[in-house]
Design an enzyme around this catalytic site. Structure first.
Site: not given
Ligand SMILES: C[S@@+](CC[C@H](N)C(=O)[O-])C[C@H]1O[C@@H](n2cnc3c(N)ncnc32)[C@H](O)[C@@H]1O
Length: 468
Positions: A75, A81, A84, A176, A299, A349, A398, A425
């Site tokens: 790139c 930037c 990447c 990009c 995602q 969530e 997650d 992550c």
């Molecule tokens: C890494 S994403 C996971 C999304 C989902 N598992 C997916 O694969 O699409 C983390 C999620 O946690 C939520 N989150 C962050 N802090 C939180 C909290 N204190 N209580 C509940 N959810 C939370 C965020 O809004 C986000 O949607």
């Protein structure tokens, strides 16, 4: 740090390896030196910009030898930037380094016995893999040193990405490699149109200007959403821009705009106007449809998300009899993805709008064994909640980069589900949380997945089993 150290140049440092967050590591007089913009194997001179008693940080300013593992970045924006940053490292090595990061974090932070970490699942697409990009308009384009030194006058309006750590400086992007078409075409055509029409680009310092931000979302099914954020309520200017996009790109399935007069670009609290098409796009995975609204999270690497979810589902080991808790469920993607193999799935969530999407996504896929709750995890997942709901056989969690709140970890220990699948992550916070869970759980399997080629980011899935 002492004045003596700041700006000191250390000569002939050999870069040894890559540590967490993509930092290159070298040693000088027994101290660790974290070096930016280098690669393992390089021999460099480093200008120090930060120093502590146990480590220093700096930037490679002169290369005596380049690592034999380097590849030519593809790139033209590489180096300025922030997008990447690992383009100069061969993809095979990127994958090795990411796997090694997981091993390092579990050894240094987790300090729990772990099995062999599986080789990372690489991304079939190493370019054009993102389904969402966010570009900023600015009247203060980032100028390179050569441009400044040339003494010439340059166009200062730009449409592109923020320069790392500089909120008001935007690098103008010509091409990009992160998102497939129509992304580059839409951005470049809109910029050209705006320049020709003399429309104002946003002034990030003074918070004025019509054109503020451009978001492009694409799907693997060929749908695309464009959202333009305007910084001024100017109906004529807005109509000009939207009519241009509508005419020039009739294939856009969703064309939206926002008038955002707030100080920041976030728009979760702003009204979104549908100019043309639908107010959502639809992604598909294994025959399941996922409706994605302009405010919904999905995602960002759709193809790799499928690989990630398959690992999570395999690690959950479902037979159809299990109650599954899907914590931090977002728009319920994992919950809906595993629902057909479970007795019931309960998703939790923080974001209410995401929970509405999660319910909708169950509905449009004829999934009737999911329940979703909105709220902060530590306030929802409590002993009172556990007493009113069936006990989980499997917990899939997650969380965001910060990991889980300590109260949530304590609650998981109390729930004592036979299996926990921890998707993360950020292996550092994942290892920290798993160190606490180790009171009752042992780590059975570890599978890193590469969601973001050309960057140091690594996604990691761990299967934990309740100790006998
Ligand atoms: C890494 S994403 C996971 C999304 C989902 N598992 C997916 O694969 O699409 C983390 C999620 O946690 C939520 N989150 C962050 N802090 C939180 C909290 N204190 N209580 C509940 N959810 C939370 C965020 O809004 C986000 O949607």
């Amino acid at each position: 740090m002492s004045r003596k150290m700041k700006n000191k140049v250390i000569h002939n440092l050999r870069i040894e390896r890559i540590a967490a967050e993509g930092k290159c590591v070298a040693h000088h007089e027994g101290k660790v030196v974290f070096v930016q913009n280098a690669a393992p194997g390089d021999l460099v001179d480093v200008r120090i910009n930060r120093g502590k008693s146990s480590f220093m940080e700096g930037e490679a300013i002169h290369f005596h030898e380049y690592s034999k593992d380097r590849v030519e970045p593809f790139c033209g924006h590489f180096g300025i930037c922030g997008g990447c940053k690992w383009q100069h490292i061969h993809y095979d090595l990127q994958m090795d380094y990411k796997r090694q990061q997981v091993v390092d974090q579990f050894t240094r932070i987790g300090k729990v016995p772990i099995p062999e970490v599986n080789p990372i699942i690489g991304s079939a697409q190493t370019q054009y893999y993102r389904n969402k990009l966010d570009f900023t308009f600015s009247n203060s384009r980032w100028l390179t040193r050569e441009e400044i030194n040339s003494g010439k006058e340059f166009e200062r309006n730009a449409l592109g990405f923020h320069i790392p750590k500089m909120f008001d400086k935007i690098i103008d992007i010509e091409h990009c490699y992160l998102q497939s078409e129509p992304s580059n075409e839409v951005r470049n055509s809109l910029k050209e149109f705006a320049l020709n029409e003399g429309l104002s680009f946003y002034d990030l310092r003074n918070q004025v200007g019509l054109l503020r931000n451009l978001i492009i979302r694409t799907t693997s099914t060929g749908e695309s959403m464009v959202i333009v954020q305007f910084g001024e309520d100017d109906p004529e200017g807005i109509e000009k821009v939207m009519a241009f996009l509508h005419e020039k790109f009739p294939s856009l399935t969703s064309l939206l705009y926002i008038i955002n007069l707030k100080k920041n670009e976030t728009f979760h609290d702003q009204e979104i106007v549908t100019y043309a098409g639908k107010d959502y796009i639809e992604e598909e995975m294994e025959g399941l449809k996922f409706r994605i609204g302009p405010k919904s999270f999905y995602q960002t690497n759709s193809l790799q998300a499928y690989e990630l979810y398959k690992v999570a589902r395999e690690y959950a080991g479902l037979t159809g009899e299990e109650v599954v808790y899907d914590l931090y469920t977002g728009t319920g993607t994992i919950a809906n993805f595993v629902a057909k193999q479970a007795k019931e799935v309960i998703g939790i969530e923080y974001v209410e709008a995401a929970i509405e999407d999660a319910k909708l996504n169950s509905n449009i896929n004829n999934i009737y064994n999911t329940r979703f709750y909105a709220g902060d995890m530590k306030d929802i997942l409590t002993p009172a909640f556990a007493s009113k709901h069936p006990k989980p056989h499997v917990v899939i969690t997650d969380p965001p980069r910060a990991g889980m709140h300590e109260d949530v970890v304590k609650m998981l220990l109390q729930l004592a589900a036979p299996v926990i699948v921890y998707v993360s992550c950020n292996p550092a916070t994942q290892a920290r949380d798993i160190a606490l869970l180790a009171e009752k759980y042992q780590v059975e399997k570890i599978q890193p997945v590469d969601m973001f080629p050309q960057t140091y980011h690594v996604e990691n899935v761990v299967r934990l089993r309740l100790k006998p």
